[in-house]
Design an enzyme around this catalytic site. Sequence first.
Site, PDB file in Angstrom:
ATOM      1  N   HIS A 329      44.445  42.392  30.703  1.00 24.74           N
ATOM      2  CA  HIS A 329      45.544  41.976  30.462  1.00 24.74           C
ATOM      3  C   HIS A 329      45.460  40.521  29.947  1.00 24.74           C
ATOM      4  CE1 HIS A 329      45.898  39.357  34.192  1.00 24.74           C
ATOM      5  NE2 HIS A 329      44.794  40.145  34.586  1.00 24.74           N
ATOM      6  N   CYS A 347      39.735  40.619  37.030  1.00 28.24           N
ATOM      7  CA  CYS A 347      40.067  41.456  35.581  1.00 28.24           C
ATOM      8  C   CYS A 347      39.577  40.677  34.351  1.00 28.24           C
ATOM      9  CB  CYS A 347      41.929  41.141  35.564  1.00 28.24           C
ATOM     10  SG  CYS A 347      42.696  41.925  37.014  1.00 28.24           S
TER      11      CYS A 347
END
Length: 402
Positions: A329, A347
Site C-alpha cells: 500500500h 506491510c
Amino acid sequence: MIRIAGLGLAALLLAACSGQTETGGTAQAVGAAGATGTATAPGVPAATVAFEGGDKLSPKDPIVVRASGGTLQAVTVTNPQTGNAVKGDLSPDKTTWTSNDRLRYGATYQAVATAVNPAGAASEQRGEVHTLKPSGVATASLFQPSSGDFGVGLVLGLKFDHDITDKATAEKSFKVTSSPAQDGGWYWVSKREVHFRPKDYWKAGSTVKLETTTFGMPIGGGVYGGQDVSATYKVHDSWIAKADGKTHQMKAFHNGQLVKTAPISMGKTVDTPPRGPTPTFNGTHTVLSKVDHTIMDSCSYGVCEGDPGYYKAPENWDVRISNDGEYLHENLKTVGVQGSDNVSNGCLNMNTENAKWFFDNFNAGDVVEVTNSGGPQLSINNGHGDWAISWSAWQAGSALRG
C-alpha cells in the site's frame, strides 16, 4: 424393520428386500379385502414386487423396485416426513424402477407399486425403505468462491464442519481437473481443512475444476459426507511480484517479463518500542483482496488508543497478502526510506504512483514472493501460505501419499 404388504385377491409371497438378511427382517405378504385387481388366470401366478434397499440404505444409492413374474405398471415412492415424491425411471422392459433423486439421511421412504402378471392381473403392493442415520454429517464449504478469475497462485480448499478421522477415504472422493493438465496434490491443514495446489504455479489461461463425491460416504467415526460441492475457476495472466528485503526493491513480472521495479520499505527488524520488531513474513504470498482506501488501526494487533505507539491512519491502494494484516500500500510517511530501509509494521510501503500501479494490476491469486525480510516463514493458515511449503512436504501432507 422392512414392511411389505401385497394387496390382491390372494395372499402373495414377495421377494425379500436387500438388507433383510443383515437385519433379520422377514418379508410377508398379506391379502387385503377390497383391494383392486384382476383375478389371476388359472395356472398364472401373480406378479410380485421387491423393494430393495433395506433398513440401512446409503442415501447415495438408489431405491430399486423390482417386479418378478410380470411388469411394473406404476410406482410411487414418497418421503412422508417431507411429503415429497421421489423421482425415478422405469427400465425399458418395465421390470425395474430406480430412483434418480437425492435421498436424505435417516429417512423412511414409503413405496407403492402396481405389478401386472402375463395374464393381465394387477396387484398393488407396499413397502418401506429406510436410509441410514449417521452419528454426524460432515458438510464441506469451499475455501474460495465457487467460481471466479484468479492468478497463478490460486489455492483450492475444503473446510468441513466435523472432524474427518478417515482422511484417506475422504480424499479419494475429491477430484481436481485442469486444462491443461498439471500435477498437484492435497494437503491436510487440520482434521477439518484440506487444501489443493499444483507442484508449480498454475499455467496462465488454465481452467481448474473441483468436485467432491463425499455425500453418502462413511468418513470415520460414524460420520458420513454431506452435500457435495463443485467449483470452476479461470486462471488469468501470470502476475508475480518479487520483493527483496535486502535490496528494498519489488519487481513485477507479467507472463515472465519484468514490467515494473519499485522501491519499498518492509517490516522493521529492529526492536522499536512499544511493539518491537515487526518483520514481513518470508515466503510466497498471494493476493487475498484489495480496497482502494481503508483505515489501518494498530488496535487490530493489541496496541489500542492510549497505548504508546497507537495509530489509526487512512491508507490508500491497499492490496492484502496475508491474514495477519500485511498489505502492499501507499505510505507517504516512509517515502524517504523506501529503497533503503525497512521501517514498516509489516506491510510493503510504496509511494502513491507505485502503490496505485500495483493496485491496478494485481488481483486475487496473483503472487508476491518475499525474500530476505528477516521474518519467519508465512504459515499455511495465514492467508495462502501454501506455496511456502516445499513440494515434498506438501506431498507428505496427503492422506494418500504421505
